[in-house]
Design a protein around this motif. Structure first.
Motif, PDB file in Angstrom:
ATOM      1  N   VAL A  67       0.695  -1.029   0.052  1.00 27.51           N
ATOM      2  CA  VAL A  67      -0.055   0.161  -0.023  1.00 27.51           C
ATOM      3  C   VAL A  67       0.969   1.246   0.087  1.00 27.51           C
ATOM      4  N   ARG A  68       0.696   2.203  -0.868  1.00 27.73           N
ATOM      5  CA  ARG A  68       1.355   3.356  -0.959  1.00 27.73           C
ATOM      6  C   ARG A  68       1.372   4.308   0.265  1.00 27.73           C
ATOM      7  N   LYS A  69       0.196   4.604   0.689  1.00 27.19           N
ATOM      8  CA  LYS A  69       0.069   5.526   1.720  1.00 27.19           C
ATOM      9  C   LYS A  69      -0.893   4.985   2.829  1.00 27.19           C
ATOM     10  N   VAL A  70      -0.767   5.188   4.130  1.00 30.62           N
ATOM     11  CA  VAL A  70      -1.515   4.689   4.965  1.00 30.62           C
ATOM     12  C   VAL A  70      -1.758   5.807   5.925  1.00 30.62           C
ATOM     13  N   ALA A  71      -3.155   6.183   6.144  1.00 33.42           N
ATOM     14  CA  ALA A  71      -3.656   7.169   7.077  1.00 33.42           C
ATOM     15  C   ALA A  71      -4.257   6.710   8.278  1.00 33.42           C
ATOM     16  N   ILE A  72      -3.659   7.048   9.365  1.00 36.44           N
ATOM     17  CA  ILE A  72      -3.994   6.326  10.600  1.00 36.44           C
ATOM     18  C   ILE A  72      -4.550   7.535  11.484  1.00 36.44           C
ATOM     19  N   THR A  73      -5.845   7.385  12.059  1.00 38.23           N
ATOM     20  CA  THR A  73      -6.456   8.573  12.974  1.00 38.23           C
ATOM     21  C   THR A  73      -5.792   8.473  14.238  1.00 38.23           C
ATOM     22  N   LEU A  74      -5.583   9.573  14.731  1.00 36.63           N
ATOM     23  CA  LEU A  74      -5.303   9.647  16.312  1.00 36.63           C
ATOM     24  C   LEU A  74      -6.851   9.502  16.879  1.00 36.63           C
ATOM     25  N   ILE A  75      -6.821   8.935  18.258  1.00 38.11           N
ATOM     26  CA  ILE A  75      -8.166   8.381  18.832  1.00 38.11           C
ATOM     27  C   ILE A  75      -8.671   9.961  19.071  1.00 38.11           C
ATOM     28  N   MET A  76     -10.073   9.987  19.125  1.00 35.35           N
ATOM     29  CA  MET A  76     -10.946  11.171  19.523  1.00 35.35           C
ATOM     30  C   MET A  76     -11.079  11.439  20.948  1.00 35.35           C
ATOM     31  N   PRO A  77     -11.239  12.672  21.357  1.00 37.00           N
ATOM     32  CA  PRO A  77     -11.411  12.887  22.595  1.00 37.00           C
ATOM     33  C   PRO A  77     -12.391  12.238  23.315  1.00 37.00           C
ATOM     34  N   MET A  78     -12.271  10.925  23.843  1.00 36.29           N
ATOM     35  CA  MET A  78     -13.208  10.140  24.388  1.00 36.29           C
ATOM     36  C   MET A  78     -14.126  10.803  25.490  1.00 36.29           C
ATOM     37  N   GLY A  79     -13.557  11.862  26.211  1.00 27.66           N
ATOM     38  CA  GLY A  79     -14.556  12.479  27.086  1.00 27.66           C
ATOM     39  C   GLY A  79     -15.463  13.556  26.596  1.00 27.66           C
ATOM     40  N   CYS A  80     -15.396  13.800  25.360  1.00 31.29           N
ATOM     41  CA  CYS A  80     -16.212  14.673  24.672  1.00 31.29           C
ATOM     42  C   CYS A  80     -17.474  13.679  24.184  1.00 31.29           C
ATOM     43  N   LEU A  81     -17.438  12.477  24.164  1.00 30.22           N
ATOM     44  CA  LEU A  81     -18.674  11.802  23.634  1.00 30.22           C
ATOM     45  C   LEU A  81     -19.863  12.149  24.473  1.00 30.22           C
ATOM     46  N   PRO A  82     -20.947  12.206  24.055  1.00 22.95           N
ATOM     47  CA  PRO A  82     -22.364  12.236  24.950  1.00 22.95           C
ATOM     48  C   PRO A  82     -22.418  11.372  25.900  1.00 22.95           C
ATOM     49  N   GLN A  83     -21.903  10.137  25.945  1.00 29.24           N
ATOM     50  CA  GLN A  83     -22.106   9.172  26.916  1.00 29.24           C
ATOM     51  C   GLN A  83     -21.162   9.714  27.939  1.00 29.24           C
ATOM     52  N   GLN A  84     -20.032  10.327  28.080  1.00 27.37           N
ATOM     53  CA  GLN A  84     -19.383  10.777  28.874  1.00 27.37           C
ATOM     54  C   GLN A  84     -19.488  12.251  29.376  1.00 27.37           C
ATOM     55  N   SER A  85     -19.811  13.048  28.411  1.00 26.11           N
ATOM     56  CA  SER A  85     -20.059  14.558  28.866  1.00 26.11           C
ATOM     57  C   SER A  85     -21.264  14.646  29.592  1.00 26.11           C
ATOM     58  N   VAL A  86     -22.314  13.669  29.588  1.00 24.98           N
ATOM     59  CA  VAL A  86     -23.432  13.718  30.376  1.00 24.98           C
ATOM     60  C   VAL A  86     -23.174  13.669  31.649  1.00 24.98           C
ATOM     61  N   ASN A  87     -22.061  13.254  32.292  1.00 25.58           N
ATOM     62  CA  ASN A  87     -21.553  13.521  33.607  1.00 25.58           C
ATOM     63  C   ASN A  87     -21.312  15.205  34.128  1.00 25.58           C
ATOM     64  N   THR A  88     -21.086  15.764  33.009  1.00 23.79           N
ATOM     65  CA  THR A  88     -20.983  17.199  33.357  1.00 23.79           C
ATOM     66  C   THR A  88     -22.215  18.222  32.921  1.00 23.79           C
ATOM     67  N   SER A  89     -23.286  17.437  32.902  1.00 30.04           N
ATOM     68  CA  SER A  89     -24.298  18.167  32.358  1.00 30.04           C
ATOM     69  C   SER A  89     -24.313  18.488  30.932  1.00 30.04           C
ATOM     70  N   TYR A  90     -23.397  17.975  30.225  1.00 34.38           N
ATOM     71  CA  TYR A  90     -23.083  18.408  28.374  1.00 34.38           C
ATOM     72  C   TYR A  90     -22.562  19.861  28.739  1.00 34.38           C
ATOM     73  N   ARG A  91     -21.937  20.161  29.800  1.00 35.37           N
ATOM     74  CA  ARG A  91     -21.222  21.499  29.823  1.00 35.37           C
ATOM     75  C   ARG A  91     -19.731  21.609  29.368  1.00 35.37           C
ATOM     76  N   LYS A  92     -19.125  20.557  29.578  1.00 37.37           N
ATOM     77  CA  LYS A  92     -17.846  20.285  28.908  1.00 37.37           C
ATOM     78  C   LYS A  92     -17.306  18.695  28.904  1.00 37.37           C
ATOM     79  N   CYS A  93     -16.421  18.470  28.346  1.00 32.69           N
ATOM     80  CA  CYS A  93     -15.823  17.055  28.279  1.00 32.69           C
ATOM     81  C   CYS A  93     -15.228  16.779  29.495  1.00 32.69           C
ATOM     82  N   ALA A  94     -15.509  15.337  29.625  1.00 36.43           N
ATOM     83  CA  ALA A  94     -14.879  14.677  30.842  1.00 36.43           C
ATOM     84  C   ALA A  94     -13.320  14.617  30.799  1.00 36.43           C
ATOM     85  N   GLU A  95     -12.757  15.021  31.836  1.00 37.29           N
ATOM     86  CA  GLU A  95     -11.365  15.106  31.735  1.00 37.29           C
ATOM     87  C   GLU A  95     -10.383  13.680  31.968  1.00 37.29           C
ATOM     88  N   ILE A  96     -11.057  12.776  32.420  1.00 39.13           N
ATOM     89  CA  ILE A  96     -10.008  11.603  32.629  1.00 39.13           C
ATOM     90  C   ILE A  96     -10.146  10.915  31.220  1.00 39.13           C
TER      91      ILE A  96
END
Length: 345
Positions: free
Chosen positions: A204-233
Motif C-alpha cells: 500500500v502506497r500511503k496509510v492514513a491512521i487516525t489519532l483517537i478522538m477525545p473520548m471525554g467529549c462523547l455524549p455518553q461521557q459529557s452527560v456527567n458534566t450536564s453536557y457543559r464540558k468534556c470529561a477530563e479523565i
C-alpha cells in the motif's frame, strides 16, 4: 466505536434492501477530489469508518441514514461518515463493504474495499463476532494472494485506519482500573504498530491512521458534566495514547525511504469543532449543544424502542451517544484537508 446497546438489535436483510444498499454504496456523490482515476481506498477499523459490514446492528435501522441516502445504509450516522469524505477527496466512489464482495461484478470494486466493522478494535472487544484489525487486514492479504487485487493496485492505493475507541470502551466496561490504562494503551500500540507494518508490507502506497478522538467529549461521557464540558479523565487517556501512537508512526516512517504513514488528528479536530460551536452558542443559545446527541432512545410501555430525533440534525455534531452526525464528520473533514494532501504526494 461500540454502538449503544439499542443499536445491537438484529435486522433481517431482505433482497430488496440488499439491492438498495449496494446501489447506494457504489453511487458517486460529488467526485471533486484530487486523486487519480486508478486510485483505490482500503478501509480498516470500526464504526467511524464502517459503511455496511455490521449487518445485524442498528446501522441498518431508522433513523440512521435519514440525511443520506435517505434510508439506512449500514452507516452509524444520519448520513456520510469519514470514509465517504476521504473517498470523495481522493476523487473516487466510496468503496463497497467487504461483506458484499460476492454480490457484485468485480468492476464495482475497482475503487477498493471497506473491511471496517462497527464494534471492533485492535484487540477483541465486547462485540465478539466482529473481525479485529488483524483479521480485517488478513482479508485483504488473502485477496492479494488470490490476485483479486494486484501489486499494481496496491501501489496506487491508500489505506484508512480508524481504531482504538472500542478497545478502551471494552477495557473500562470490563472494570479495568484507570491506573492500568497506560499499560493497556501500550499493549494496544504494540499490536497496532504490527498491523500497520503488515499493511505496508502488502505494498500500500500511503496509510492514513487516525489519532483517537477525545473520548471525554462523547455524549455518553459529557452527560456527567450536564453536557457543559468534556470529561477530563477519558481525554487524558486519549492524549497519552495518541502520544504513543505518534512515536510509533515516527519510527515507522524513519524506517522507510519515503514516509508511508500519515496521521489524521481526530483529537484536535473534534475539539476544534466543539469549541468553536460552543463559542457561537454562547452568543446564540438556539444553536444545538455540540456535546449532546441528536438521537435519544426511549423504551415505551410495550418495551419497544422509540427513537427521538432532534429538530435540526443538519446542525448537530453528535448523532448518537458515540457517533458524529454527517454535519459533524463534514466539519471534521474540512479541518483535516491539509493533512489529506499528504496522501497524494
Amino acid at each position: 466505536m461500540i454502538p449503544i446497546p439499542q443499536s445491537l438489535f438484529t435486522l433481517p436483510i431482505i433482497p430488496l434492501l440488499l439491492f438498495i444498499i449496494l446501489t447506494e454504496a457504489s453511487s458517486s456523490w460529488g467526485l471533486h477530489g484530487e486523486g487519480k482515476k486508478d486510485m483505490k481506498l482500503f478501509v480498516f477499523g470500526d464504526s467511524y469508518v464502517d459503511t455496511g459490514n455490521f449487518k445485524k446492528s442498528g446501522s441498518y435501522m431508522p433513523p440512521n441514514g435519514m440525511t443520506f441516502p435517505g434510508k439506512p445504509s449500514g452507516r452509524f450516522s444520519d448520513g456520510r461518515v469519514l470514509t465517504d469524505y476521504i473517498a470523495s477527496y481522493l476523487g473516487i466512489r466510496t468503496p463497497l463493504p467487504y461483506i458484499y464482495r460476492n454480490y457484485v461484478e468485480k468492476s464495482k470494486l475497482e475503487n477498493g474495499m471497506n473491511y471496517a466493522c462497527g464494534g471492533t478494535g485492535i484487540l477483541n472487544t465486547l462485540f465478539t463476532d466482529g473481525p479485529n484489525l488483524t483479521t480485517q487486514i488478513h482479508s485483504l492479504q488473502k485477496q492479494v494472494q488470490q490476485n483479486f487485487y494486484t501489486k499494481h493496485d496496491l501501489r496506487s492505493s491508500v489505506a484508512l485506519v480508524n481504531v482504538g475507541g472500542n478497545d478502551f470502551a471494552t477495557f473500562l466496561q470490563s472494570n479495568g482500573a484507570l491506573k492500568d490504562a497506560g499499560a493497556f494503551s501500550s499493549r494496544l500500540i504494540s499490536q497496532l504498530c504490527s498491523d500497520l507494518k503488515l499493511i505496508k508490507s502488502l505494498g500500500v502506497r500511503k496509510v492514513a491512521i487516525t489519532l483517537i478522538m477525545p473520548m471525554g467529549c462523547l455524549p455518553q461521557q459529557s452527560v456527567n458534566t450536564s453536557y457543559r464540558k468534556c470529561a477530563e479523565i477519558p481525554n487524558e487517556i486519549a492524549i497519552n495514547h495518541n502520544k504513543k501512537l505518534l512515536h510509533c508512526i515516527s519510527k515507522l516512517n524513519f524506517q522507510s525511504p519515503k514516509p508511508v504513514f500519515v496521521t489524521l488528528n481526530l483529537y484536535n479536530t473534534f475539539l476544534s469543532v466543539i469549541t468553536s460551536t460552543q463559542r457561537r452558542r454562547a452568543k446564540d443559545p438556539s444553536l444545538m449543544n455540540p456535546l449532546k446527541a441528536c438521537v435519544n432512545v426511549e423504551v415505551d410501555k410495550e418495551g419497544e424502542l422509540k427513537y427521538n430525533v432532534c429538530e435540526k440534525p443538519q446542525v448537530s455534531f453528535f448523532w448518537d451517544q458515540v457517533h458524529p452526525s454527517q454535519n459533524g464528520w463534514h466539519q471534521v473533514y474540512i479541518r483535516l484537508k491539509s493533512s489529506l494532501r499528504q496522501l497524494l504526494q
